[in-house]
Every structure is written in C-alpha cells, then in structure tokens.
Design a protein around this motif. Sequence first.
Motif, PDB file in Angstrom:
ATOM      1  N   LYS A 114     -12.026 -12.947   1.627  1.00  0.00           N
ATOM      2  CA  LYS A 114     -12.747 -12.789   0.112  1.00  0.00           C
ATOM      3  C   LYS A 114     -12.340 -11.401  -0.212  1.00  0.00           C
ATOM      4  O   LYS A 114     -11.767 -11.820  -1.758  1.00  0.00           O
ATOM      5  N   GLU A 118     -10.036 -12.108  -4.186  1.00  0.00           N
ATOM      6  CA  GLU A 118     -10.809 -11.578  -5.334  1.00  0.00           C
ATOM      7  C   GLU A 118      -9.442 -10.478  -5.964  1.00  0.00           C
ATOM      8  O   GLU A 118      -9.414 -10.373  -7.314  1.00  0.00           O
ATOM      9  N   GLU A 122      -8.046 -10.948  -9.242  1.00  0.00           N
ATOM     10  CA  GLU A 122      -8.085  -9.775 -10.291  1.00  0.00           C
ATOM     11  C   GLU A 122      -6.787 -10.080 -10.753  1.00  0.00           C
ATOM     12  O   GLU A 122      -6.469  -9.176 -12.463  1.00  0.00           O
ATOM     13  N   GLN A 140     -13.951 -15.368 -13.127  1.00  0.00           N
ATOM     14  CA  GLN A 140     -13.078 -15.338 -11.271  1.00  0.00           C
ATOM     15  C   GLN A 140     -13.780 -15.973 -10.543  1.00  0.00           C
ATOM     16  O   GLN A 140     -15.156 -15.945 -10.103  1.00  0.00           O
ATOM     17  N   ALA A 142     -12.963 -16.201  -6.341  1.00  0.00           N
ATOM     18  CA  ALA A 142     -12.428 -15.934  -5.741  1.00  0.00           C
ATOM     19  C   ALA A 142     -13.324 -16.505  -4.801  1.00  0.00           C
ATOM     20  O   ALA A 142     -14.546 -16.016  -4.181  1.00  0.00           O
TER      21      ALA A 142
END
Length: 162
Positions: A114, A118, A122, A140, A142
């Motif tokens: 995770k 992320e 980003e 987003q 993720a």
Amino acid sequence: MAIVAGLVTACGSGGTDNAASSGPDLSSSSGAAASSGAGAPSSAGQAAGDAAQQVSTSIEQALQRAPITFESEKADLTAQATQTLGEIAKALQGNAVKITVATHAGYPDAEKAKALSEKRAEAITTALEGLGVPKDRVAQDATGNEKAQGDQALNTQISVAQ
C-alpha cells in the motif's frame, strides 16, 4: 457531429463559439428543449460527455503506445512514463475532465504494498501537476496488492473519473 463537438471542446473553444459554429445541426434536436428551458443544461451535459470521451480515447491511445510501468520496488517515473503523462496532460487541457490513477505494488506484505502504491500514485499526480493539470482533477486509487500481483502490479491504469 459528436466527434467534431468533442474535438472543438478538447481544443478549448468557448461554449458560445461551439453553439455558433454548429447551430444549424443542433437546432432540430434542441429547439424544443430550448423552448422549455432545458436546452442549456442538455448542451452542457453533451459537451462534458464529448470531452470525457475524447480524453478517455486519448488516454487509451497514449497508454497503448507507452504504458506507465514502474520497476519492481520503485516509485520513480521513467522517461517513457513522463512522455506518456505529457500526452495525457495535453488531452486534459481546455476541459474540466477528471481522471483516476490506479497504482499497485506486488509485495506480499499488504502495508508495504500500500505504501509503495501510494508513492507511485503521488509521483504520477505530481508529474501531471508539473505539466499543468490541477491536483484536484486527479484522483488516486492506490490499491497496494489488492487488485494486482506480480508483473501486473508494475502497471498503472489511468481512466476518466466516474
């Protein structure tokens, strides 16, 4: 006619120019709606739908030519990925279409997957922002290791937000 409207919208022409240039073709379908006061929202909705379809097609084509992939255990964008993001940013100019960026990471450890996912999302959002796409137009997603495993987890999906 929808393709022309989508192209005009994607090029950033103003709404009044669109109506003036395509007036005769739209009059038979929107005349009754205009007299009832429903013409403007319908036209705006159609223009937004056309823009979303145009952006979606541009994204699909860009990702087919050069998919956005990451190296295992990394969140750095490659030169190829940056070029693809440039094409996507160009498709987002002149409209208000929002996109969703889905990133993955294939670690067996869900927390580690995770976190990397992320970082990848980003990195893409930051790159798009640097290319002129406002951050609030990029959602987003993720997913870590929830939706993709192995080599599939290195691929990124970008789509028009629903």
